[in-house]
Scaffold this motif. Structure first.
Motif, PDB file in Angstrom:
ATOM      1  N   TYR A   1       0.830  -1.223   0.000  1.00  0.00           N
ATOM      2  CA  TYR A   1       0.000   0.000   0.000  1.00  0.00           C
ATOM      3  C   TYR A   1       0.856   1.262   0.000  1.00  0.00           C
ATOM      4  N   GLU A   2       2.189   1.105  -0.237  1.00  0.00           N
ATOM      5  CA  GLU A   2       3.082   2.272  -0.310  1.00  0.00           C
ATOM      6  C   GLU A   2       3.343   2.571  -1.772  1.00  0.00           C
ATOM      7  N   ALA A   3       2.927   3.766  -2.195  1.00  0.00           N
ATOM      8  CA  ALA A   3       3.088   4.124  -3.613  1.00  0.00           C
ATOM      9  C   ALA A   3       4.557   4.007  -4.012  1.00  0.00           C
ATOM     10  N   GLY A   4       4.803   3.385  -5.152  1.00  0.00           N
ATOM     11  CA  GLY A   4       6.162   3.286  -5.705  1.00  0.00           C
ATOM     12  C   GLY A   4       7.016   2.216  -5.048  1.00  0.00           C
ATOM     13  N   ASN A   5       6.474   1.466  -4.102  1.00  0.00           N
ATOM     14  CA  ASN A   5       7.279   0.434  -3.444  1.00  0.00           C
ATOM     15  C   ASN A   5       7.314  -0.835  -4.313  1.00  0.00           C
ATOM     16  N   GLN A   6       8.503  -1.126  -4.882  1.00  0.00           N
ATOM     17  CA  GLN A   6       8.610  -2.257  -5.821  1.00  0.00           C
ATOM     18  C   GLN A   6       8.390  -3.603  -5.126  1.00  0.00           C
ATOM     19  N   ASP A   7       8.849  -3.685  -3.865  1.00  0.00           N
ATOM     20  CA  ASP A   7       8.603  -4.923  -3.101  1.00  0.00           C
ATOM     21  C   ASP A   7       7.100  -5.160  -2.969  1.00  0.00           C
ATOM     22  N   GLY A   8       6.363  -4.060  -2.777  1.00  0.00           N
ATOM     23  CA  GLY A   8       4.906  -4.144  -2.617  1.00  0.00           C
ATOM     24  C   GLY A   8       4.241  -4.718  -3.859  1.00  0.00           C
ATOM     25  N   VAL A   9       4.739  -4.295  -5.029  1.00  0.00           N
ATOM     26  CA  VAL A   9       4.173  -4.793  -6.300  1.00  0.00           C
ATOM     27  C   VAL A   9       4.428  -6.290  -6.415  1.00  0.00           C
ATOM     28  N   LEU A  10       5.681  -6.683  -6.114  1.00  0.00           N
ATOM     29  CA  LEU A  10       6.060  -8.105  -6.245  1.00  0.00           C
ATOM     30  C   LEU A  10       5.308  -8.970  -5.234  1.00  0.00           C
TER      31      LEU A  10
END
Ligand SMILES: C[S@@+](CC[C@H](N)C(=O)[O-])C[C@H]1O[C@@H](n2cnc3c(N)ncnc32)[C@H](O)[C@@H]1O
Length: 291
Positions: free
Chosen positions: A232-241
């Motif tokens: 839920y953190e914008a731009g956090n690549q770990d979050g996308v993965l």
């Protein structure tokens, strides 16, 4: 809003290097791998190691083991360390289709060598390819111990696969299976957004298969959590993965932003806030099948 059933989702397991990245993020954000390692150190010795008959494995014969989808090998490594306490030498066949995972596993072996006590037979292929090759050569190798930890999700027919695996076990040999259950947050997501074919199989289905096939087994149920706050953190690549790993699909490539938003908000509803963490519960089951 476009209905999720109209979205053509892209399965992450079809892109091995993306899958490896997503899997590594999942391991860092979940308590599960640590819990499984603790399970192996505390429960595995009496449920598996003690039960493999020693009479068949004298000094001349190696204990033969096989890892089905061993990933980067850290859990297999922990199991081998326990098995070595009883069996002086081991021959380990690693059936793992993802080349990046094999590279990581080999690095692990090189950094924490077992010396000459363990030899490795690396098979960069799927279980189906491995088994078919053995059948064609009419050489079904028998093993004393086979493990499939979170890897049965990726076969089309779990029942026939389990029967094939069991056929590769020596009499008295043991098969260890680990799968997530339908009670946890991950399958809750799959049920809401994926078709039956895209969803991973839950431990409940595997339990029914083991019963139907009249296999002798013990089951253990465990719970762990995944901290999904980074999703839920914008731009956090770990979050996308991490979101992609949990949902089993490349979300950003699978549909409009409204779809991603819908998936993430449903995932948040199923989780609990704990300080800075947002914890998604995952229940999983371990099956110890004895031939
Ligand atoms: C979720 S990971 C689990 C890895 C490891 N067992 C662990 O728990 O750390 C699933 C693994 O199964 C492997 N896999 C996928 N399809 C497979 C197949 N058909 N046969 C064997 N392994 C497979 C993947 O490449 C991946 O390494």
């Amino acid at each position: 809003m476009e209905s999720s059933s109209a979205i053509s989702v892209k399965d992450i397991s079809h892109d091995p290097s993306y899958y490896t990245k997503a899997f590594n993020v999942f391991v860092r954000h979940s308590t599960e791998h640590q819990m499984l390692a603790t399970w192996v150190e505390t429960i595995f010795p009496r449920t598996v190691v003690e039960k493999i008959p020693i009479s068949k494995h004298n000094q001349e014969e190696k204990l033969k083991i096989l890892g089905f989808g061993s990933g980067t090998g850290d859990l297999d490594y922990t199991m081998i360390a326990q098995l070595l306490k009883k069996f002086p030498s081991i021959s380990n066949t690693v059936v793992e289709p993802n080349p990046d995972h094999i590279v990581e596993y080999k690095k692990l072996v090189a950094s924490k060598s077992f010396g000459s006590d363990v030899d490795f037979n690396w098979r960069q292929q799927t279980w189906q390819e491995y088994y078919q090759e053995c059948q064609q050569l009419n050489k079904i190798k028998k093993f004393h111990f086979i493990s499939a930890i979170h890897s049965l999700y990726y076969v089309e027919d779990p029942e026939s696969t389990i029967l094939d695996i069991v056929s590769c076990l020596d009499e008295g040999g043991i098969l260890l299976l680990v799968l997530i259950s339908e009670n946890g947050g991950v399958i809750r997501q799959h049920k809401r957004f994926l078709s039956d074919a895209q969803r991973v199989v839950g431990s409940e289905t595997i339990c029914k298969i083991l019963e139907k096939c009249q296999l002798k087994f013990e089951a253990f149920t465990e719970n762990s959590t995944i901290d999904i706050a980074c999703c839920y953190e914008a731009g956090n690549q770990d979050g996308v993965l991490l979101a992609d790993f949990i949902n089993n699909v490349k979300l950003q490539e699978s549909g409009p932003p409204s779809f991603v938003e819908e998936v993430l908000s449903y995932m948040r509803e199923g989780a609990i806030q704990n300080g800075d963490q947002i914890l998604l519960d995952t229940e999983w089951q371990v099956f110890v099948v004895t031939k």
